[in-house]
Design an enzyme around this catalytic site. Structure first.
Site, PDB file in Angstrom:
ATOM      1  N   GLY A 117       0.820  -1.210   0.000  1.00  0.00           N
ATOM      2  CA  GLY A 117       0.000   0.000   0.000  1.00  0.00           C
ATOM      3  C   GLY A 117       0.848   1.252   0.000  1.00  0.00           C
ATOM      4  O   GLY A 117       1.824   1.350   0.743  1.00  0.00           O
ATOM      5  N   ASN A 151       6.598  -4.810   5.208  1.00  0.00           N
ATOM      6  CA  ASN A 151       7.054  -6.144   5.590  1.00  0.00           C
ATOM      7  C   ASN A 151       7.117  -7.125   4.428  1.00  0.00           C
ATOM      8  O   ASN A 151       8.109  -7.837   4.258  1.00  0.00           O
ATOM      9  CB  ASN A 151       6.140  -6.701   6.691  1.00  0.00           C
ATOM     10  CG  ASN A 151       6.403  -6.051   8.031  1.00  0.00           C
ATOM     11  OD1 ASN A 151       7.477  -6.173   8.591  1.00  0.00           O
ATOM     12  ND2 ASN A 151       5.418  -5.344   8.535  1.00  0.00           N
ATOM     13  N   MET A 174       2.880   3.081   6.497  1.00  0.00           N
ATOM     14  CA  MET A 174       2.133   3.970   7.387  1.00  0.00           C
ATOM     15  C   MET A 174       1.868   3.282   8.724  1.00  0.00           C
ATOM     16  O   MET A 174       1.717   3.935   9.754  1.00  0.00           O
ATOM     17  CB  MET A 174       0.831   4.415   6.736  1.00  0.00           C
ATOM     18  CG  MET A 174      -0.163   3.298   6.473  1.00  0.00           C
ATOM     19  SD  MET A 174      -1.670   3.877   5.664  1.00  0.00           S
ATOM     20  CE  MET A 174      -2.528   4.660   7.022  1.00  0.00           C
ATOM     21  N   ASP A 175       1.843   1.936   8.730  1.00  0.00           N
ATOM     22  CA  ASP A 175       1.561   1.183   9.950  1.00  0.00           C
ATOM     23  C   ASP A 175       2.722   1.210  10.948  1.00  0.00           C
ATOM     24  O   ASP A 175       2.551   0.823  12.105  1.00  0.00           O
ATOM     25  CB  ASP A 175       1.237  -0.273   9.620  1.00  0.00           C
ATOM     26  CG  ASP A 175      -0.077  -0.421   8.876  1.00  0.00           C
ATOM     27  OD1 ASP A 175      -0.922   0.480   8.985  1.00  0.00           O
ATOM     28  OD2 ASP A 175      -0.261  -1.432   8.181  1.00  0.00           O
ATOM     29  N   GLY A 229      -4.364   0.005  10.713  1.00  0.00           N
ATOM     30  CA  GLY A 229      -3.343  -0.745  11.450  1.00  0.00           C
ATOM     31  C   GLY A 229      -3.869  -2.110  11.820  1.00  0.00           C
ATOM     32  O   GLY A 229      -4.666  -2.232  12.755  1.00  0.00           O
ATOM     33  N   GLU A 281      -8.710  -0.800  13.495  1.00  0.00           N
ATOM     34  CA  GLU A 281      -9.457  -1.709  12.623  1.00  0.00           C
ATOM     35  C   GLU A 281      -9.166  -3.170  12.949  1.00  0.00           C
ATOM     36  O   GLU A 281      -9.939  -4.057  12.605  1.00  0.00           O
ATOM     37  CB  GLU A 281      -9.068  -1.458  11.156  1.00  0.00           C
ATOM     38  CG  GLU A 281      -7.606  -1.790  10.852  1.00  0.00           C
ATOM     39  CD  GLU A 281      -7.236  -1.648   9.379  1.00  0.00           C
ATOM     40  OE1 GLU A 281      -8.159  -1.490   8.552  1.00  0.00           O
ATOM     41  OE2 GLU A 281      -6.043  -1.702   9.065  1.00  0.00           O
ATOM     42  N   ARG A 325      -3.984   7.743   4.235  1.00  0.00           N
ATOM     43  CA  ARG A 325      -2.664   7.573   3.641  1.00  0.00           C
ATOM     44  C   ARG A 325      -2.505   8.373   2.342  1.00  0.00           C
ATOM     45  O   ARG A 325      -1.434   8.379   1.754  1.00  0.00           O
ATOM     46  CB  ARG A 325      -2.386   6.094   3.381  1.00  0.00           C
ATOM     47  CG  ARG A 325      -3.111   5.487   2.190  1.00  0.00           C
ATOM     48  CD  ARG A 325      -2.810   4.006   2.084  1.00  0.00           C
ATOM     49  NE  ARG A 325      -3.246   3.452   0.806  1.00  0.00           N
ATOM     50  CZ  ARG A 325      -3.456   2.162   0.592  1.00  0.00           C
ATOM     51  NH1 ARG A 325      -3.271   1.291   1.573  1.00  0.00           N
ATOM     52  NH2 ARG A 325      -3.840   1.718  -0.593  1.00  0.00           N
TER      53      ARG A 325
END
Length: 388
Positions: free
Chosen positions: A12, A107, A136-137, A181, A237, A289
């Site tokens: 993403g 990741n 962003m996480d 997240g 979430e 984002r």
């Protein structure tokens, strides 16, 4: 003919992934020995299709626009890859004389980075592979934080602050804001910064690092309703119960990702059903984002630095590593870029440590706020309510 460099985006996008691309380009263009600077169109799929965008000819004025453009300017993907795809990639890199590969992502992308590096080594190719962090996480290991997080943190803090002011003006309901997240609560936690300076911030914060108890949630809300009539809750979430099951049935699952149901609506409905009190859910989703208006200046600058550092590293012969940040000081804020062995990063999710979560499990600690505050690029606008 000289060597070529390839840039691949994965996963993403963020508000600053293109700033890292800009950093790579700014450094790569200093090296005339690079015959081509390629971007893989739409991630690893573009690499496997040999579909490359020539970046060397992009005009300077268009390159500058990367700094203020969200999403991925060259396209990204979430391709599932097997060993045969990695073997095919090595053949393509050799065919196109690509000696330097930069993979910008989270990741999954760092897993790809490590596997591609090993595949090149196994084949005896003189190819340098380097990871550029992007998520962003904020769940990449070892690095203090990752580009993309600071902007997402600023967005959630500012947006929640605005909702809090709205609720103060019409204090008749409970509002549940859902934050991104899956397994890591960094973005959700950043909403606490809304209360800086003027105290206008969320009342309750629920992170995926703690099992979510619906009865406890209702009790938390009930206690607050005895003191005030308008409440703002921020919830991840990815909330799960004590058995590790999502509190809302996922609407879709892939090998790696879970597309969660609407947590904010579920919790709002719980309040209505159990307490008979008006409630509503808000879910910014992808807006969080893609917001350039709330892009963090610190995040943007560090994203550029990550791209520059990665490019310098591969051109110097480094491989099988990821650029990371080491924090030297919080006040004044100062970081330095470092190189991390990719094996220390691959598919390891960094979640919020215990010392950043309050004892009740419905908020964050001051130490988290101190850590997070410099990343959002300056304080939020002060606001006022005379309706206390």
């Amino acid at each position: 003919m000289g060597d070529n460099l390839l840039i691949v985006h994965g996963g993403g996008p963020t508000a600053v992934i293109n700033a890292s691309l800009y950093g790579v380009m700014r450094e790569a263009l200093k090296h005339p020995e690079l015959s081509h600077i390629y971007g893989a169109r739409n991630g690893t799929g573009g690499l496997l299709k040999e579909d490359f965008i020539e970046l060397k000819d992009v005009p300077e004025e268009k390159l500058e626009l990367l700094l203020q453009t969200p999403g991925s300017a060259i396209g990204t993907s979430r391709d599932a890859l097997e060993q045969e795809e990695y073997d095919r990639m090595t053949e393509i890199l050799e065919k196109h004389q690509i000696r330097y590969v930069l993979l910008n992502g989270g990741n999954g992308t760092m897993d790809t980075c490590g596997k591609l590096s090993k595949a090149c080594q196994a084949k005896g190719l003189d190819v340098c592979v380097m990871g550029i962090p992007k998520t962003m996480d904020n769940d990449l290991a070892i690095t203090d934080h990752s580009p993309g997080f600071g902007s997402a943190a600023r967005f959630i803090a500012q947006s929640v602050k605005e909702v809090c002011v709205d609720v103060k003006g019409l204090p008749i309901h409970v509002v549940v804001v859902e934050a991104s997240g899956r397994n890591a609560g960094w973005i959700t936690a950043a909403s606490a910064l809304a209360a800086d300076e003027d105290g206008i911030g969320p009342d309750l914060i629920y992170l995926p690092e703690r099992p979510f108890d619906e009865d406890k949630f209702i009790e938390d809300v009930k206690k607050l309703l005895k003191k005030k009539s308008g409440i703002v809750v921020v919830a991840s979430e990815g909330l799960t119960d004590k058995d590790g099951k999502p509190i809302v049935k996922p609407i879709f699952k892939t090998e790696r990702a879970t597309y969660f149901g609407d947590v904010s609506s579920h919790l709002a409905n719980l309040v209505v059903d159990r307490l008979g009190y008006k409630a509503r859910g808000e879910k910014p989703g992808l807006i969080g984002r893609a917001s350039i208006s709330l892009q963090s200046s610190v995040d943007r600058e560090e994203a550029v630095l990550a791209g520059e550092t990665a490019c310098k590293a591969v051109l110097a012969g480094e491989t099988g590593k990821m650029v990371g940040f080491k924090r030297e000081s919080t006040d004044p804020y100062r970081i330095i870029p470092i190189l991390i062995d990719i094996d220390e990063v691959m598919m390891y999710e960094k979640t919020m440590p215990d010392e950043y979560i309050n004892e009740e499990g419905n908020g964050v600690t001051e130490s988290f706020k101190e850590w997070c505050r410099p990343l959002i690029g300056g304080g939020l606008p002060k606001m006022i309510s005379l309706n206390d």
